[in-house]
Design a protein around this motif. Structure first.
Motif, PDB file in Angstrom:
ATOM      1  N   ASN A  65       3.988   7.021   4.214  1.00 36.76           N
ATOM      2  CA  ASN A  65       3.640   6.938   5.634  1.00 36.76           C
ATOM      3  C   ASN A  65       4.005   5.560   6.179  1.00 36.76           C
ATOM      4  O   ASN A  65       3.248   4.934   6.890  1.00 36.76           O
ATOM      5  N   ARG A  66       5.204   5.092   5.852  1.00 34.39           N
ATOM      6  CA  ARG A  66       5.586   3.721   6.176  1.00 34.39           C
ATOM      7  C   ARG A  66       6.193   3.556   7.559  1.00 34.39           C
ATOM      8  O   ARG A  66       6.386   2.438   8.014  1.00 34.39           O
ATOM      9  N   GLY A  67       6.509   4.630   8.226  1.00 35.75           N
ATOM     10  CA  GLY A  67       7.105   4.532   9.561  1.00 35.75           C
ATOM     11  C   GLY A  67       8.465   3.858   9.494  1.00 35.75           C
ATOM     12  O   GLY A  67       9.337   4.262   8.743  1.00 35.75           O
ATOM     13  N   ALA A  68       8.652   2.765  10.269  1.00 36.58           N
ATOM     14  CA  ALA A  68       9.938   2.067  10.332  1.00 36.58           C
ATOM     15  C   ALA A  68      10.057   0.965   9.277  1.00 36.58           C
ATOM     16  O   ALA A  68      11.079   0.287   9.211  1.00 36.58           O
ATOM     17  N   VAL A  69       9.054   0.787   8.447  1.00 34.09           N
ATOM     18  CA  VAL A  69       9.093  -0.254   7.417  1.00 34.09           C
ATOM     19  C   VAL A  69      10.079   0.157   6.326  1.00 34.09           C
ATOM     20  O   VAL A  69      10.156   1.322   5.941  1.00 34.09           O
ATOM     21  N   ALA A  70      10.851  -0.798   5.838  1.00 32.06           N
ATOM     22  CA  ALA A  70      11.819  -0.521   4.774  1.00 32.06           C
ATOM     23  C   ALA A  70      11.090  -0.051   3.516  1.00 32.06           C
ATOM     24  O   ALA A  70       9.960  -0.457   3.239  1.00 32.06           O
ATOM     25  N   ALA A  71      11.775   0.796   2.746  1.00 29.53           N
ATOM     26  CA  ALA A  71      11.158   1.392   1.562  1.00 29.53           C
ATOM     27  C   ALA A  71      10.744   0.330   0.542  1.00 29.53           C
ATOM     28  O   ALA A  71       9.656   0.403  -0.032  1.00 29.53           O
ATOM     29  N   ASP A  72      11.592  -0.669   0.308  1.00 30.07           N
ATOM     30  CA  ASP A  72      11.241  -1.689  -0.684  1.00 30.07           C
ATOM     31  C   ASP A  72      10.075  -2.557  -0.223  1.00 30.07           C
ATOM     32  O   ASP A  72       9.232  -2.966  -1.017  1.00 30.07           O
ATOM     33  N   ALA A  73       9.977  -2.819   1.084  1.00 26.03           N
ATOM     34  CA  ALA A  73       8.852  -3.591   1.625  1.00 26.03           C
ATOM     35  C   ALA A  73       7.556  -2.784   1.536  1.00 26.03           C
ATOM     36  O   ALA A  73       6.490  -3.333   1.215  1.00 26.03           O
ATOM     37  N   ALA A  74       7.637  -1.485   1.800  1.00 28.10           N
ATOM     38  CA  ALA A  74       6.447  -0.629   1.697  1.00 28.10           C
ATOM     39  C   ALA A  74       5.978  -0.550   0.248  1.00 28.10           C
ATOM     40  O   ALA A  74       4.774  -0.555  -0.025  1.00 28.10           O
ATOM     41  N   CYS A  75       6.924  -0.512  -0.679  1.00 28.97           N
ATOM     42  CA  CYS A  75       6.568  -0.462  -2.098  1.00 28.97           C
ATOM     43  C   CYS A  75       5.909  -1.772  -2.516  1.00 28.97           C
ATOM     44  O   CYS A  75       4.919  -1.760  -3.254  1.00 28.97           O
ATOM     45  N   ALA A  76       6.417  -2.884  -2.038  1.00 30.00           N
ATOM     46  CA  ALA A  76       5.800  -4.180  -2.355  1.00 30.00           C
ATOM     47  C   ALA A  76       4.386  -4.261  -1.789  1.00 30.00           C
ATOM     48  O   ALA A  76       3.481  -4.800  -2.429  1.00 30.00           O
ATOM     49  N   ALA A  77       4.178  -3.719  -0.589  1.00 29.55           N
ATOM     50  CA  ALA A  77       2.848  -3.739   0.030  1.00 29.55           C
ATOM     51  C   ALA A  77       1.876  -2.807  -0.699  1.00 29.55           C
ATOM     52  O   ALA A  77       0.662  -3.011  -0.649  1.00 29.55           O
ATOM     53  N   ALA A  78       2.406  -1.796  -1.367  1.00 29.41           N
ATOM     54  CA  ALA A  78       1.549  -0.850  -2.089  1.00 29.41           C
ATOM     55  C   ALA A  78       1.031  -1.426  -3.403  1.00 29.41           C
ATOM     56  O   ALA A  78       0.096  -0.907  -3.977  1.00 29.41           O
ATOM     57  N   SER A  79       1.631  -2.502  -3.880  1.00 26.53           N
ATOM     58  CA  SER A  79       1.172  -3.145  -5.113  1.00 26.53           C
ATOM     59  C   SER A  79       0.006  -4.059  -4.776  1.00 26.53           C
ATOM     60  O   SER A  79       0.198  -5.105  -4.154  1.00 26.53           O
ATOM     61  N   ALA A  80      -1.184  -3.657  -5.158  1.00 22.16           N
ATOM     62  CA  ALA A  80      -2.381  -4.409  -4.779  1.00 22.16           C
ATOM     63  C   ALA A  80      -3.520  -4.094  -5.747  1.00 22.16           C
ATOM     64  O   ALA A  80      -3.450  -3.150  -6.534  1.00 22.16           O
ATOM     65  N   THR A  81      -4.569  -4.898  -5.661  1.00 21.30           N
ATOM     66  CA  THR A  81      -5.796  -4.660  -6.414  1.00 21.30           C
ATOM     67  C   THR A  81      -6.844  -4.132  -5.448  1.00 21.30           C
ATOM     68  O   THR A  81      -7.133  -4.770  -4.436  1.00 21.30           O
ATOM     69  N   LEU A  82      -7.391  -2.976  -5.758  1.00 18.40           N
ATOM     70  CA  LEU A  82      -8.399  -2.343  -4.912  1.00 18.40           C
ATOM     71  C   LEU A  82      -9.772  -2.495  -5.547  1.00 18.40           C
ATOM     72  O   LEU A  82      -9.916  -2.414  -6.766  1.00 18.40           O
ATOM     73  N   SER A  83     -10.765  -2.716  -4.716  1.00 21.22           N
ATOM     74  CA  SER A  83     -12.158  -2.764  -5.169  1.00 21.22           C
ATOM     75  C   SER A  83     -13.030  -2.265  -4.026  1.00 21.22           C
ATOM     76  O   SER A  83     -12.516  -1.881  -2.970  1.00 21.22           O
ATOM     77  N   GLY A  84     -14.333  -2.259  -4.230  1.00 22.36           N
ATOM     78  CA  GLY A  84     -15.246  -1.778  -3.192  1.00 22.36           C
ATOM     79  C   GLY A  84     -15.075  -2.536  -1.892  1.00 22.36           C
ATOM     80  O   GLY A  84     -15.182  -3.747  -1.855  1.00 22.36           O
ATOM     81  N   GLY A  85     -14.771  -1.838  -0.821  1.00 17.16           N
ATOM     82  CA  GLY A  85     -14.559  -2.446   0.487  1.00 17.16           C
ATOM     83  C   GLY A  85     -13.117  -2.855   0.730  1.00 17.16           C
ATOM     84  O   GLY A  85     -12.727  -3.143   1.854  1.00 17.16           O
ATOM     85  N   THR A  86     -12.305  -2.913  -0.304  1.00 16.90           N
ATOM     86  CA  THR A  86     -10.884  -3.253  -0.177  1.00 16.90           C
ATOM     87  C   THR A  86     -10.079  -2.110  -0.782  1.00 16.90           C
ATOM     88  O   THR A  86      -9.644  -2.165  -1.919  1.00 16.90           O
ATOM     89  N   GLY A  87      -9.936  -1.053  -0.033  1.00 10.15           N
ATOM     90  CA  GLY A  87      -9.195   0.109  -0.502  1.00 10.15           C
ATOM     91  C   GLY A  87     -10.059   1.174  -1.150  1.00 10.15           C
ATOM     92  O   GLY A  87      -9.673   2.326  -1.205  1.00 10.15           O
ATOM     93  N   LEU A  88     -11.207   0.797  -1.684  1.00 10.59           N
ATOM     94  CA  LEU A  88     -12.151   1.757  -2.262  1.00 10.59           C
ATOM     95  C   LEU A  88     -13.424   1.743  -1.435  1.00 10.59           C
ATOM     96  O   LEU A  88     -13.761   0.719  -0.830  1.00 10.59           O
ATOM     97  N   PRO A  89     -14.156   2.846  -1.400  1.00  6.58           N
ATOM     98  CA  PRO A  89     -15.401   2.866  -0.634  1.00  6.58           C
ATOM     99  C   PRO A  89     -16.432   1.891  -1.191  1.00  6.58           C
ATOM    100  O   PRO A  89     -16.453   1.623  -2.389  1.00  6.58           O
ATOM    101  N   THR A  90     -17.249   1.366  -0.316  1.00  6.21           N
ATOM    102  CA  THR A  90     -18.332   0.490  -0.761  1.00  6.21           C
ATOM    103  C   THR A  90     -19.523   1.335  -1.184  1.00  6.21           C
ATOM    104  O   THR A  90     -19.588   2.525  -0.901  1.00  6.21           O
ATOM    105  N   GLY A  91     -20.453   0.737  -1.863  1.00  2.00           N
ATOM    106  CA  GLY A  91     -21.656   1.454  -2.281  1.00  2.00           C
ATOM    107  C   GLY A  91     -21.687   1.646  -3.779  1.00  2.00           C
ATOM    108  O   GLY A  91     -20.845   1.151  -4.521  1.00  2.00           O
ATOM    109  N   ALA A  92     -22.669   2.401  -4.222  1.00  2.00           N
ATOM    110  CA  ALA A  92     -22.925   2.557  -5.654  1.00  2.00           C
ATOM    111  C   ALA A  92     -21.881   3.433  -6.347  1.00  2.00           C
ATOM    112  O   ALA A  92     -21.672   3.302  -7.540  1.00  2.00           O
ATOM    113  N   GLY A  93     -21.221   4.318  -5.630  1.00  2.00           N
ATOM    114  CA  GLY A  93     -20.292   5.253  -6.254  1.00  2.00           C
ATOM    115  C   GLY A  93     -19.191   4.594  -7.043  1.00  2.00           C
ATOM    116  O   GLY A  93     -18.966   4.892  -8.202  1.00  2.00           O
ATOM    117  N   LEU A  94     -18.472   3.672  -6.433  1.00  2.00           N
ATOM    118  CA  LEU A  94     -17.383   2.973  -7.104  1.00  2.00           C
ATOM    119  C   LEU A  94     -17.618   1.465  -7.084  1.00  2.00           C
ATOM    120  O   LEU A  94     -16.691   0.672  -7.049  1.00  2.00           O
TER     121      LEU A  94
END
Length: 143
Positions: A65-94
């Protein structure tokens, strides 16, 4: 036998019964502790599976779902660390979960058109101490 010769036998039988009951009690406590650890590992395993799948979904959404963003730039942006509140839901679940998402992009030509191949990897960890669970996921996507 005379009562004088049997006087200490009751004490020995009572001591034997107390020792046997103590051993049964210790065994029961160890079994309950082991079952408690197994339950925690099972819950952490389910949470880790959910967090890993969420990481894959997040990475795929970034590149597809990158729209007009280049494929390699979207792939670089997809490399990240997720945790509660940053990509994952907050709360006791995760709450104690971390997901490392990585992306590899390859461009190729098919019938004269440039196509993109994305390999999304998701490494999830949930739990603390010796009861932590880790799972790895990988998915490929083409556009």
């Amino acid at each position: 036998m005379s009562p004088d010769k049997q006087r200490g036998s009751t004490l020995i039988i009572a001591l034997f019964i107390v020792v046997v009951m103590l051993m049964l009690g210790v065994t029961l406590v160890q079994m309950l502790d082991s079952q408690d650890d197994q339950m925690v590992l099972e819950v952490n395993g389910t949470r880790t599976w959910s967090a890993g799948q969420a990481g894959l979904d997040w990475g795929l959404a970034q590149v597809l779902n990158r729209g007009a963003v280049a494929a390699d730039a979207a792939c670089a942006a997809a490399s990240a660390t997720l945790s509660g509140g940053t990509g994952l839901p907050t709360g006791a679940g995760l709450g104690n979960c971390r997901v490392q998402v990585s992306c590899i992009h390859t461009a190729f030509t098919l019938d004269g058109d440039v196509r993109n191949r994305f390999i999304i990897s998701s490494n999830a960890n949930c739990g603390t101490g010796g009861l932590a669970v880790s799972r790895a996921f990988e998915s490929q996507a083409f556009d």
